[in-house]
Design a protein around this motif. Sequence first.
Motif: not given
Length: 182
Positions: A132, A136, A150, A155, A160
């Motif tokens: 994750r 993210d 994320r 969110e 990135h």
Amino acid sequence: LGARAPRCGPAGNPAVTPESSPLELSLPDVPRSTSADGHDLLFPDRDRFHDVVAAHREAGFEMLADLTAVDYLGHPGRALPEGVTPERFELVVMLLSLAQVHRVRIRVQVPEDAAEVPSLWDLYRGAEAMEREAYDMYGITFTGHPDLTRILMPEDWEGHPLRKDFGVGRVPVQFKHAPGPR
């Protein structure tokens, strides 16, 4: 001085070495090298990545110590073994065998236009949060991940932040539910 003592496993038994590893025989076509600190480096392509990690899991590498990514946007000429084509992103996975006192680093080239690799969550449950984070921060997608959302950024964040082309200082720091001025 200067000579390294041999690595030893439990009860003084010699640790697994690259020369004695059964994985050397079962993964002969995976490009490999050795890091400056003496650790095995493997460079499977994305199609073989999950199989290579699964083979290590079966061979006693019981711990996924780290999973991260690197953006090589400004450094395309890095040293890689023959047969490995450099891509913008590289996924780096560190596996440990505590019983064998052995460490292996797996480096997978991930192209910018198809930043996707298989999830390791089915092999190592601890991969969930690390994948994750790579998603993210770098935008690398992990197929088969149970909850690829994320983990550090809000969110609704666009982009990135650890990608080299993400503008530094262009986006103000945002805090969710931050108290207003007094």
